[in-house]
Design an enzyme around this catalytic site. Structure first.
Site, PDB file in Angstrom:
ATOM      1  N   PRO A 183       0.899  -1.094   0.076  1.00  0.00           N
ATOM      2  CA  PRO A 183      -0.141  -0.097  -0.308  1.00  0.00           C
ATOM      3  C   PRO A 183       0.930   1.285   0.143  1.00  0.00           C
ATOM      4  CG  PRO A 183      -0.627  -1.577   1.792  1.00  0.00           C
ATOM      5  CD  PRO A 183       0.592  -2.083   1.266  1.00  0.00           C
ATOM      6  N   VAL A 184       0.415   2.351  -0.706  1.00  0.00           N
ATOM      7  CA  VAL A 184       1.256   3.496  -0.996  1.00  0.00           C
ATOM      8  C   VAL A 184       0.816   4.473   0.373  1.00  0.00           C
ATOM      9  CG1 VAL A 184       1.634   5.437  -2.565  1.00  0.00           C
ATOM     10  CG2 VAL A 184       1.438   3.281  -3.421  1.00  0.00           C
TER      11      VAL A 184
ATOM     12  N   ALA B 183      10.912   0.324  -1.944  1.00  0.00           N
ATOM     13  CA  ALA B 183      10.943  -0.820  -2.236  1.00  0.00           C
ATOM     14  C   ALA B 183      10.777  -0.955  -4.065  1.00  0.00           C
ATOM     15  CB  ALA B 183       9.586  -1.791  -1.901  1.00  0.00           C
TER      16      ALA B 183
ATOM     17  N   ALA C 112       1.714   4.358   3.344  1.00  0.00           N
ATOM     18  CA  ALA C 112       1.157   3.688   4.342  1.00  0.00           C
ATOM     19  C   ALA C 112       2.214   3.212   5.576  1.00  0.00           C
ATOM     20  CB  ALA C 112       0.367   2.436   3.986  1.00  0.00           C
ATOM     21  N   GLY C 113       3.507   3.706   5.245  1.00  0.00           N
ATOM     22  CA  GLY C 113       4.600   3.485   6.384  1.00  0.00           C
ATOM     23  C   GLY C 113       5.014   2.268   5.962  1.00  0.00           C
ATOM     24  N   LEU C 114       4.829   1.313   4.592  1.00  0.00           N
ATOM     25  CA  LEU C 114       5.254   0.268   4.744  1.00  0.00           C
ATOM     26  C   LEU C 114       6.501   0.287   3.458  1.00  0.00           C
ATOM     27  CD1 LEU C 114       1.944  -1.960   4.425  1.00  0.00           C
ATOM     28  CD2 LEU C 114       3.767  -1.796   6.006  1.00  0.00           C
ATOM     29  N   GLY C 115       6.812   1.426   3.321  1.00  0.00           N
ATOM     30  CA  GLY C 115       8.220   1.364   2.450  1.00  0.00           C
ATOM     31  C   GLY C 115       7.902   1.050   0.925  1.00  0.00           C
TER      32      GLY C 115
ATOM     33  N   ASP D 108      14.281   3.080   5.407  1.00  0.00           N
ATOM     34  CA  ASP D 108      13.464   2.552   4.495  1.00  0.00           C
ATOM     35  C   ASP D 108      14.630   1.505   3.537  1.00  0.00           C
ATOM     36  OD1 ASP D 108      11.500   3.681   5.844  1.00  0.00           O
ATOM     37  OD2 ASP D 108      10.343   4.150   4.165  1.00  0.00           O
TER      38      ASP D 108
HETATM   39  O1  PMV Z   1       8.169   5.606   5.382  1.00  0.00           O
HETATM   40  P1  PMV Z   1       7.731   5.536   6.632  1.00  0.00           P
HETATM   41  O2  PMV Z   1       6.261   6.290   6.563  1.00  0.00           O
HETATM   42  O3  PMV Z   1       7.644   4.332   7.199  1.00  0.00           O
HETATM   43  O4  PMV Z   1       8.375   6.856   7.830  1.00  0.00           O
HETATM   44  C1  PMV Z   1       9.703   6.465   7.831  1.00  0.00           C
HETATM   45  C2  PMV Z   1      10.001   6.805   9.075  1.00  0.00           C
HETATM   46  C3  PMV Z   1      10.192   8.308   9.388  1.00  0.00           C
HETATM   47  O5  PMV Z   1      11.024   7.988  10.625  1.00  0.00           O
HETATM   48  C4  PMV Z   1       8.948   8.841  10.056  1.00  0.00           C
HETATM   49  C5  PMV Z   1      10.855   9.156   8.514  1.00  0.00           C
HETATM   50  C6  PMV Z   1      12.407   8.458   7.959  1.00  0.00           C
HETATM   51  O6  PMV Z   1      12.742   9.071   7.033  1.00  0.00           O
HETATM   52  O7  PMV Z   1      12.922   7.727   8.874  1.00  0.00           O
END
Ligand code: PMV
Length: 313
Positions: free
Chosen positions: A101-102, A111, A104-107, A152
């Site tokens: 998912p875009v 990726a 969404a904190g899943l990279g 990430d």
């Molecule tokens: O890409 P995300 O949404 O998993 O966020 C990365 C985590 C943060 O610490 C918020 C940003 C970063 O660049 O580390």
């Protein structure tokens, strides 16, 4: 010649997001159930540098030269070309697909970058080492979200649990005893760059508050690392919940994330927190195998659009 493809996993941050942008450590793990894929097909009848890119998930269908210079896909392709010192590219069609998912904190962005750089360098006959792929994906990350920490692209390139600190060599984590987490998606797209920028503004207004939150998160990360390396996995639960409270204080949670976190804990998770940039995206919960079906159902009932169970090993 047949097509060449490469894939890269998604990721979650277990502990330390946001603080990691300010030089504090964080722990992240790959999530192999969701993946980005880059497939490259030659088009021998075309001329050099005729490179077409299609990414149906984001409705993209374009010639490379028509993409803006800051487009992350264009950045990755040009970086691979530079790394291999090629004056032109053979004609090809690149197809990008992803189940991650875009926003969404899943990279998903990192990726796609890693899969594309890997597939392209393989296609060109010179597979680039992971270190170079990671650096290329990091450059593209700048275009996705301004001031990335680099966590990430690192966890996704090396595809293993890592202890990460900005501008220091990453460390692979030795997971003494495998454990399971559930990942619940709020379904709310939240661009990381915007949340990171908001935290930066708030920190400028109130440096003491934010620095103290970051210090507390840092302490949690070191403790979590010890538990992971010693196999005291159940003890990670309270640390997750404590980290979530600090993220709430930081102002990066939201009603939907809090609801999923509370639901998981009420249904028997050992601990839970938001994961990634926050203000939407995903949360994670630590669960024993026997509780997973019940917590999964409860998260769905509480509004999660996707629930993934993954084992960290
Ligand atoms: O890409 P995300 O949404 O998993 O966020 C990365 C985590 C943060 O610490 C918020 C940003 C970063 O660049 O580390």
């Amino acid at each position: 010649m047949a097509g060449i493809f490469a894939t890269a996993p998604g990721k979650v941050i277990l502990f330390g997001e946001h603080a990691v942008v300010y030089g504090h450590p964080a722990i992240a793990v790959p999530v192999s159930q969701v993946r980005a894929k880059a497939l490259i097909m030659p088009i021998p009848e075309n001329k050099p540098d005729e490179v077409y890119i299609e990414a149906p998930d984001i409705h993209l269908n374009s010639h490379l030269n028509q993409l803006p210079f800051k487009n992350p896909l264009r950045i990755v392709i040009e970086e691979v070309q530079n790394a291999l010192r090629l004056s032109y590219l053979p004609p090809m069609k690149i197809r990008i697909t992803s189940t991650i998912p875009v926003a969404a904190g899943l990279g998903s962005g990192a990726a796609v970058s890693v899969a594309l750089a890997r597939a392209l360098s393989n296609f060109l006959g010179h597979p680039l080492p992971d270190e170079t792929l990671c650096a290329i994906a990091f450059r593209a990350e700048h275009s996705y979200h301004g001031t990335p920490s680099g966590i990430d692209n690192t966890v996704i390139t090396y595809n293993q649990p890592i202890f990460f600190q900005k501008e220091k060599p990453y460390q692979l984590l030795n997971v003494e005893k495998p454990f399971r987490i559930l990942i619940g998606n709020t379904g709310i797209a939240s661009p990381t760059g915007e949340v990171v920028a908001e935290v930066r503004r708030n920190r400028e207004q109130n440096p003491e508050k934010y620095n103290s939150i970051f210090e507390n998160i840092s302490r949690i990360v070191y403790q979590a690392r010890e538990f992971i390396e010693k196999g005291n996995v159940n003890e990670l639960g309270p640390l997750l919940t404590e980290n979530h409270k600090l993220l709430q204080e930081m102002g990066v949670s939201c009603h939907e994330l809090d609801r999923l976190v509370e639901t998981a804990i009420h249904t028997g998770a050992l601990g839970a927190k938001l994961s990634g940039g926050g203000k939407g995206g995903n949360m994670i919960a630590l669960a024993t195998p026997e509780r997973i079906p019940e917590i999964t159902q409860a998260l769905r009932d509480a509004g999660a659009t996707l629930v993934i169970a993954t084992e960290i090993r």
